[in-house]
Design a protein around this motif. Structure first.
Motif, short mmCIF file in Angstrom:
data_model
loop_
_atom_site.label_atom_id
_atom_site.label_comp_id
_atom_site.label_asym_id
_atom_site.label_seq_id
_atom_site.Cartn_x
_atom_site.Cartn_y
_atom_site.Cartn_z
N SER A 1 -6.02 3.70 -5.66
CA SER A 1 -6.01 2.97 -4.58
C SER A 1 -6.74 1.56 -4.89
CB SER A 1 -7.27 3.54 -3.53
OG SER A 1 -6.63 4.81 -3.02
N THR A 2 -6.33 0.47 -4.26
CA THR A 2 -6.81 -0.53 -4.06
C THR A 2 -6.93 -1.48 -5.74
OG1 THR A 2 -8.15 0.02 -2.16
CG2 THR A 2 -8.35 -2.24 -3.17
N THR B 1 0.71 -1.18 -0.10
CA THR B 1 -0.11 -0.18 -0.06
C THR B 1 0.91 1.13 0.06
OG1 THR B 1 -0.06 0.25 2.28
CG2 THR B 1 -1.81 -1.20 1.31
#
Length: 183
Positions: A74-75, A9
């Motif tokens: 993100s993700t 992350t």
């Protein structure tokens, strides 16, 4: 039997100890970037100095150096670090001081092609910047003594030594002769 690799992350990337390298996070996968060469560094400084003087003199935003990360997705997380970046004053005032990575793309991302960069890697960066909302991406090609200016994936202008960079509506009033990058 299959194994799954745990994706990193943006927060994980922030915690990596300084080992002298720069890293980017591309769809959760860590990419190590070799230190820039001498010519690359000179071109990046010429760009950043010229741009920063204009931006500061006209109070239109901020200019960031190569170590500045921008969280583009993100993700899985995408964190890119252009050689030079510009963010409009209105956006800086709206978001404020950020301790970690800037959320989103800069208004202008400038990339200087290194000897270690492949065409595919450079194009991937341009696509990532534009898809994340950058209004302009400038790619400087020192070996060709040329500059490509992207406003979108279909609006691309090639500039040669006798041309001038122009910030247009992204960095109003900013111009720089292309030949000055290669002196």
């Amino acid at each position: 039997m299959t194994t799954t690799q745990q994706l990193m992350t943006a927060e994980d990337l922030l915690r990596i100890p300084d080992d002298g390298f720069r890293y980017e996070l591309i769809r959760g996968e860590l990419r190590k970037m070799a230190p820039a060469g001498f010519r690359h560094g000179r071109v990046a400084v010429k760009l950043s100095t010229n741009l920063d003087q204009h931006v500061t003199n006209h109070n239109i935003g901020v200019v960031c150096a190569a170590e500045t990360g921008f969280k583009l997705a993100s993700t899985p997380d995408v964190v890119r670090a252009p050689d030079v970046a510009f963010i409009r004053r209105e956006r800086v005032e709206e978001i404020g001081n950020v301790e970690g990575y800037w959320p989103g793309a800069p208004d202008l991302a400038l990339e200087v092609v290194s000897l270690s960069d492949s065409y595919t890697e450079v194009q991937e960066k341009v696509f990532d910047w534009l898809e994340a909302g950058a209004r302009m991406v400038i790619v400087v090609m020192p070996r060709r003594r040329a500059v490509a200016v992207y406003r979108s994936l279909s609006e691309i202008v090639m500039l040669m030594e006798n041309d001038a960079l122009d910030g247009g509506d992204v960095v109003p009033g900013w111009t720089m002769p292309v030949k000055d990058l290669f002196v």
